[in-house]
Design a protein around this motif. Structure first.
Motif, short mmCIF file in Angstrom:
data_model
loop_
_atom_site.label_atom_id
_atom_site.label_comp_id
_atom_site.label_asym_id
_atom_site.label_seq_id
_atom_site.Cartn_x
_atom_site.Cartn_y
_atom_site.Cartn_z
N GLY A 10 0.94 -1.17 0.14
CA GLY A 10 0.04 0.08 0.05
C GLY A 10 0.56 1.34 0.04
N ASN A 11 2.25 1.34 -0.04
CA ASN A 11 3.19 2.25 -0.05
C ASN A 11 4.04 2.35 -1.27
OD1 ASN A 11 2.36 3.50 2.62
ND2 ASN A 11 3.10 1.57 3.61
N ILE A 72 -12.53 0.37 -7.48
CA ILE A 72 -11.47 0.61 -8.37
C ILE A 72 -11.83 0.90 -9.61
CG2 ILE A 72 -9.19 -0.45 -9.16
CD1 ILE A 72 -9.28 -2.23 -6.84
N SER A 73 -12.66 0.07 -10.08
CA SER A 73 -13.28 0.46 -11.52
C SER A 73 -13.65 1.68 -11.63
CB SER A 73 -14.44 -0.50 -11.69
OG SER A 73 -15.22 -0.21 -13.10
N ILE A 76 -10.81 4.53 -11.77
CA ILE A 76 -10.14 4.53 -13.00
C ILE A 76 -11.06 5.59 -13.95
CG2 ILE A 76 -9.44 3.20 -15.30
CD1 ILE A 76 -8.96 0.96 -13.09
N GLU A 77 -12.19 5.34 -14.06
CA GLU A 77 -13.28 5.88 -14.75
C GLU A 77 -13.25 7.40 -14.31
OE1 GLU A 77 -16.85 3.77 -14.28
OE2 GLU A 77 -16.50 2.77 -16.18
N ALA A 78 -13.20 7.68 -13.11
CA ALA A 78 -13.27 9.04 -12.73
C ALA A 78 -12.05 9.96 -13.04
CB ALA A 78 -13.38 9.09 -11.20
N ASN A 79 -10.69 8.80 -13.33
CA ASN A 79 -9.40 9.59 -13.70
C ASN A 79 -9.23 9.35 -15.39
OD1 ASN A 79 -8.00 10.56 -11.31
ND2 ASN A 79 -9.21 8.93 -10.55
N ASP A 188 -2.40 4.35 -6.14
CA ASP A 188 -3.31 5.12 -5.55
C ASP A 188 -4.79 4.96 -5.80
OD1 ASP A 188 -1.50 7.03 -4.59
OD2 ASP A 188 -1.35 8.16 -6.36
N ILE A 189 -5.20 4.57 -7.01
CA ILE A 189 -6.72 4.10 -6.99
C ILE A 189 -7.06 3.15 -5.99
CG2 ILE A 189 -8.30 3.28 -8.73
CD1 ILE A 189 -7.51 6.17 -9.43
#
Ligand code: NAD
Length: 479
Positions: A10-11, A72-73, A76-79, A188-189
């Motif tokens: 996670g880092n 997560i999906s 990705i769509e938001a970005n 990050d997502i």
């Protein structure tokens, strides 16, 4: 300058050796960032994180796993724009393609497996007359290794990761060192979506060090690999004695078979795409075109005319049809096949490097059509993986079937005909994992995806992928 780091537990981390690779932008040939060349120790740390996360993740309810994958999906769509720009810059593909195909498909991969895992079931067999019942447990394997290529970077990377984690595994993944950027953004997502630390770990670096450390790791129990046939053979040789589960999606040299009775206009338009989409760098491109002799001359004229209108240009120009090839060395490889064509065949169109104003050092090449007179030639037998197709006429169904199958690969075939009986006959006999009839690249994520012969072993997609990422255990109960 973009500095890519490993994503472990996670880092984000630098590689322990502090060894770095340059990241090139194919559109202008310049270095625009760096990425880790991770060693065995980095892979070990990724494994430890994955192994520690496994007991919790494998016991997480399907509902909760599904919810996280959907987040997560959505992330990705938001970005979408950010991911698409990154993918295009890293790979050289037209931004429009990254926006409409690559990134939406990466989001779909997570959404699809978020739903699929809630529908996945295992078998039960009632042993009548023996007073027993058998049922099958489908349990996650543990830590899986996922290794992907550069041509559809995030699309193929997530096509492995999504089913692996949906099935309850934890993952050590490596994207191609040539196109690492969108995999970096994915970290990050995943954090924002609440994926527990260590479920997904992403290590960057070249195949011979980072990739090798993954495939040799004695406790990574399964390897899902997409890439070249030679690398696939090496991975099989390394992983088989360690008894790892293996899924290998490898190269292709796909026939595009065109009969005179097809819907000509549709065929012509789709053939331009199946030849040159993504600069011809899709394992499913139809790089050997066989045309029934009665329409060969007509097709030749029309195809060249259409291809002449394709615009080679900077990936961010929305008029660009063909962007840059992925790397200088790949451009040189493709050009070496064009040199062979100059000596032994007829170049009907293209064959030259293109200079794009303002981006003179970019890796641009004209779409290239080569006429060959035999399927035995090197150009028809070896994967070129660029904007280069060969074409030749055929006379009979038997002749074209023989030529289509006479190649070491067996990934996909495109067949253009309106004759139903011929479609059925040829579909039965063509040696390929996917047969497209009167279409190309039409994908339904539930279908088995993969190749025969040197194009691979195993199938991805739908429940096939969930079966690969689980171990089947039979429980027999006598009552
Ligand atoms: P490649 O085999 O060179 O590399 C693929 C991945 O394997 C990269 O991440 C690379 O770093 C890694 N790798 C290399 N050596 C390794 C090793 N010793 N151990 C572990 N990992 C190692 O392939 P590429 O040039 O990136 O991709 C192009 C190839 O991929 C073409 O042949 C294409 O047809 C094939 N491909 C196949 C499919 C499919 O679904 N069948 C899809 C896309 C691409």
């Amino acid at each position: 300058m973009l500095k890519i780091q490993n994503y472990i537990n996670g880092n984000f981390h630098d590689p322990l050796s502090n060894e770095w690779l340059d990241n090139y932008c194919p559109a202008n040939g310049e270095i625009y960032g760096s990425l880790p060349n991770s060693g065995k120790e980095d892979v070990d740390n990724a494994y430890i994180a994955a192994q520690s996360a496994f007991p919790g993740w494998s016991q997480t309810s399907l509902d909760e796993r599904s919810r996280i994958l959907i987040r997560i999906s959505k992330g990705i769509e938001a970005n979408l724009d950010r991911f698409a720009e990154m993918e295009s810059r890293d790979n050289g593909k037209p931004l429009s393609l990254a926006k409409t195909i690559d990134i939406p498909r990466a989001a779909s991969n997570f959404r699809f497996f978020a739903h699929a895992i809630t529908q996945f079931s295992s078998e039960s067999h009632q042993s009548i007359g023996q007073d027993a019942v058998n049922y099958t447990l489908r349990q996650p394997i543990g830590v899986a290794g996922c290794i992907s290529p550069w041509n559809l970077p995030l699309y193929l990377f997530t096509w492995k990761i999504a089913p692996a984690i949906a099935a309850g595994n934890c993952v050590v993944a490596k994207p191609s060192e040539i196109t690492p950027a969108t995999a970096y953004l994915l970290g990050d997502i995943c954090n924002e979506a609440g994926l527990p630390k260590g479920v997904l770990n992403i290590v960057h670096g070249v195949g011979s060090t980072t990739g090798q450390a993954i495939i040799e790791h004695s406790d990574i129990k399964a390897i899902s690999f997409t890439g070249g046939t030679k690398t696939g053979a090496h991975i099989a040789k390394t992983a088989a004695p360690l008894f790892k589960k293996l899924s290998l999606e490898l190269g292709g040299k796909n026939p595009n078979i065109i009969f005179a009775d097809c819907d000509y206009k549709d065929m012509l338009e789709t053939t331009v795409k199946s030849s040159f989409a993504n600069q011809g760098q899709i394992c499913l491109c139809g790089s050997r075109i066989f045309v029934e002799r009665t329409i060969y001359d007509q097709f030749k004229t029309d195809f060249i005319n259409k291809v002449k209108h394709l615009k080679v240009g900077h990936p961010s120009d929305n008029k660009t049809d063909i962007g840059a090839l992925v790397s200088k060395s790949h451009l040189e490889k493709v050009l070496s096949y064009i040199e062979i064509a100059k000596k032994h065949h007829t170049i009907l169109y293209g064959g030259n490097k293109v200079t794009v104003d303002g981006y003179e050092n970019g890796y641009y090449l004209e779409p290239t059509i080569i006429e060959v007179d035999s399927n035995d030639c090197q150009l028809n037998q070896e994967e070129i993986f660029g904007p280069v197709v060969t074409m030749m006429p055929f006379d009979t169904e038997d002749d074209v079937l023989q030529m289509a199958n006479q190649v070491k690969y067996g990934l996909s075939t495109t067949l253009w005909t309106n004759n139903l009986k011929r479609t059925m006959r040829l579909s039965n006999q063509l040696q390929a994992g996917i047969i497209w009839v009167n279409t190309w690249m039409l994908r339904d994520l539930r279908t088995p995806f993969g190749g025969m012969k040197a194009s691979g072993v195993g199938r991805e997609g739908g429940f096939e992928a969930l079966r690969f990422f689980t171990e089947a255990k039979n429980v027999c109960i006598k009552y």
